[in-house]
Design an enzyme around this catalytic site. Structure first.
Site, mmCIF file in Angstrom:
data_model
loop_
_atom_site.group_PDB
_atom_site.id
_atom_site.type_symbol
_atom_site.label_atom_id
_atom_site.label_comp_id
_atom_site.label_asym_id
_atom_site.label_seq_id
_atom_site.Cartn_x
_atom_site.Cartn_y
_atom_site.Cartn_z
ATOM 1 N N LYS A 1 2.998 -13.989 27.421
ATOM 2 C CA LYS A 1 2.841 -14.875 26.258
ATOM 3 C C LYS A 1 1.736 -15.915 26.479
ATOM 4 O O LYS A 1 0.961 -16.200 25.562
ATOM 5 C CB LYS A 1 4.179 -15.554 25.955
ATOM 6 N N GLU B 1 19.257 -10.293 29.698
ATOM 7 C CA GLU B 1 19.318 -8.821 29.728
ATOM 8 C C GLU B 1 20.050 -8.359 30.989
ATOM 9 O O GLU B 1 20.081 -9.075 31.996
ATOM 10 C CB GLU B 1 17.894 -8.248 29.801
ATOM 11 N N GLY C 1 25.322 -12.454 26.624
ATOM 12 C CA GLY C 1 24.234 -11.845 25.853
ATOM 13 C C GLY C 1 22.965 -12.678 25.786
ATOM 14 O O GLY C 1 22.048 -12.367 25.027
HETATM 15 N N1 HSE Z 1 13.145 -12.446 26.326
HETATM 16 C C1 HSE Z 1 12.483 -13.452 25.563
HETATM 17 C C2 HSE Z 1 13.043 -14.813 25.900
HETATM 18 C C3 HSE Z 1 12.597 -13.304 24.068
HETATM 19 O O1 HSE Z 1 14.027 -14.924 26.648
HETATM 20 O O2 HSE Z 1 12.470 -15.778 25.422
HETATM 21 C C4 HSE Z 1 11.640 -12.325 23.508
HETATM 22 O O3 HSE Z 1 10.325 -12.734 23.709
#
Ligand code: HSE
Length: 448
Positions: free
Chosen positions: A202, A187, A184
């Site tokens: 980001k 994804e 988990g």
């Molecule tokens: N999928 C992102 C990560 C978390 O693995 O940091 C949500 O921003």
């Protein structure tokens, strides 16, 4: 005065947010001034980890963003649509917006903030970057007086988890990705994380805040970690580095042409480097020891020097903490001004978006960096000399060149360059790939 909150989405972060709003004891007193008035969900029948009165739940999300009693809309449904449209509708109905949606902000920030400024509402997004780590408001407020030089982050927990396990176990990417999916941590479709796209969203947001201008996401170079191998991690370790997926936003060194423009009376235009790629990070660097799913963001500026933010980059509680911090920031300004609406004249400039122009982003070809290169070659006299001559012709100075041993009956050669332009390095590499003695070039990585 009570501030009415409409929540869109009751998934992981939505549930965490609802839990805080419904349990204000022992928190900032402003939390008790917030009422969770409506919650928009996909299905009314699903069991919920949080007890929301049935008459607060609706599947009609449009009714929340247009409800005259709602002051703040909190968008936690994720994805591009209908999230973007709902945010814009909330703004057009005079609602303040809190969102954790980095994908929407990185792509549609221009449209959203232009609409928000015109409507006199705030759009806050602390949870969009770094999960629970406070970094958005610090860049806008506590660090706002600084001239920021660089923001360098590990801002994707999934890839940091995979790279940490590759480092600790010596395993290869595919096997550890599969295990991370089973546990988990990744994804089922891992592309946004492992291909660097999530980190690109980001860093575009962080750069916009740090450098006070909008960013075109298409100008952020992004390269993921699929091609990083256990062999590279081992060789990097031997050379004193760890491999991390870094997101880097950096002001370029002053350009003499810009200086000339200043003398002629025009403001120089700062250029930025914006990039996401796996990077060899020196073991002594503060980001080198940020492991597992943790995130960290190193901000460098004047006069602050270096400041690093570290913490959980995702998860229900941490992300909800960031969401509710935005809600109480807006609530504080509304309560102190005794008004639920603001105008451009009364907007708090530490909360509002105050820039309209786009930052100028420098092409990757102009990037100056050190490089790590691993190649497989025929084990015969003159190969290393030929490589050195080719790099020399393209002004690429080498720091080290080592033949490590044999792999697949080929000599494995690892090279680290001094700082060179990306263009010169890649031109030399294009020539080297064509040498008959070179079987393959499995790895090319940048060095911090
Ligand atoms: N999928 C992102 C990560 C978390 O693995 O940091 C949500 O921003």
């Amino acid at each position: 005065m009570v501030i009415n909150v409409g929540l869109l989405g009751l998934g992981t972060v939505g549930s965490g947010t609802a839990k805080i709003l419904l349990d204000p004891a022992h928190r900032h007193p402003l939390v008790s001034r917030l009422a969770l008035a409506k919650v928009g969900v996909r299905s009314l029948d699903k069991p919920r980890p949080v007890d929301i009165p049935a008459d607060h739940l609706t599947t009609d999300l449009e009714s929340i963003v247009s409800d005259p009693s709602i002051d703040i809309v909190v968008e936690l449904i994720g994805g591009l649509e209908p999230a973007r449209s709902l945010i814009l509708k909330a703004i057009s109905h005079g609602k303040h917006v809190v969102t954790a949606n980095k994908a929407v902000i990185a792509r549609y920030g221009d449209e959203i903030f232009t609409a928000a400024n015109a409507a006199g509402v705030y759009v806050l997004l602390e949870a969009a970057v770094g999960g629970g780590i406070p970094v958005v408001q610090p860049l806008k407020q506590a660090l706002g007086v600084n001239h920021i030089h660089a923001v360098t982050g590990i801002i994707n927990g999934t890839t940091n988890y995979i790279l940490t396990r590759m480092q600790q176990e010596g395993g290869d990417f595919e096997a550890i990705l599969a295990d991370a999916q089973r546990l988990g941590y990744a994804e089922a479709d891992p592309s946004a994380d492992v291909d660097g796209l999530d980190a690109a969203d980001k860093i575009a947001i962080l750069a916009s805040l740090a450098f006070g201008g909008r960013i075109k996401l298409s100008e952020v170079y992004s390269e993921g970690i699929r091609h990083v191998t256990a062999a590279d991690i081992t060789y990097a370790n031997r050379l004193g580095f760890v491999i991390k997926l870094l997101a880097i936003a950096r002001r370029c060194p002053p350009d003499p042409k810009a200086a000339a423009a200043t003398e002629s009376g025009n403001e120089p235009v700062d250029e930025l480097q914006l990039r996401v790629h796996p990077t060899l990070v020196p073991e002594a660097h503060p980001l080198a020891t940020v492991n597992d799913v943790y995130n960290a963001i190193l901000v460098e500026g004047d006069p602050i020097g270096q400041v690093m933010f570290f913490g959980p980059g995702a998860g229900e509680g941490p992300t909800a903490s960031a969401v509710v911090s935005d809600i109480i920031n807006i609530a504080a300004t509304l309560i102190s001004s005794q008004a639920t609406t603001i105008t451009p004249q009364t907007a708090n400039p530490l909360l509002a978006c105050t820039h309209q122009h786009y930052c100028k982003v420098s092409p990757m070809a102009d990037l100056v960096s050190r490089f790590y290169l691993r190649l497989l070659a025929e084990d015969q006299p003159g190969v290393i000399g030929k490589l050195g001559l080719c790099f020399g012709r393209h002004h690429v100075s080498l720091e080290s060149i080592v033949q490590i041993g044999m792999r697949d009956h080929r000599a494995e050669i690892v090279i680290v360059s001094h700082e060179v332009t990306e263009a010169n390095f890649q031109t030399a590499l294009d020539e080297i790939r064509e040498f008959p003695e070179i079987s393959s070039v499995p790895s090319v990585l940048r060095v911090l």
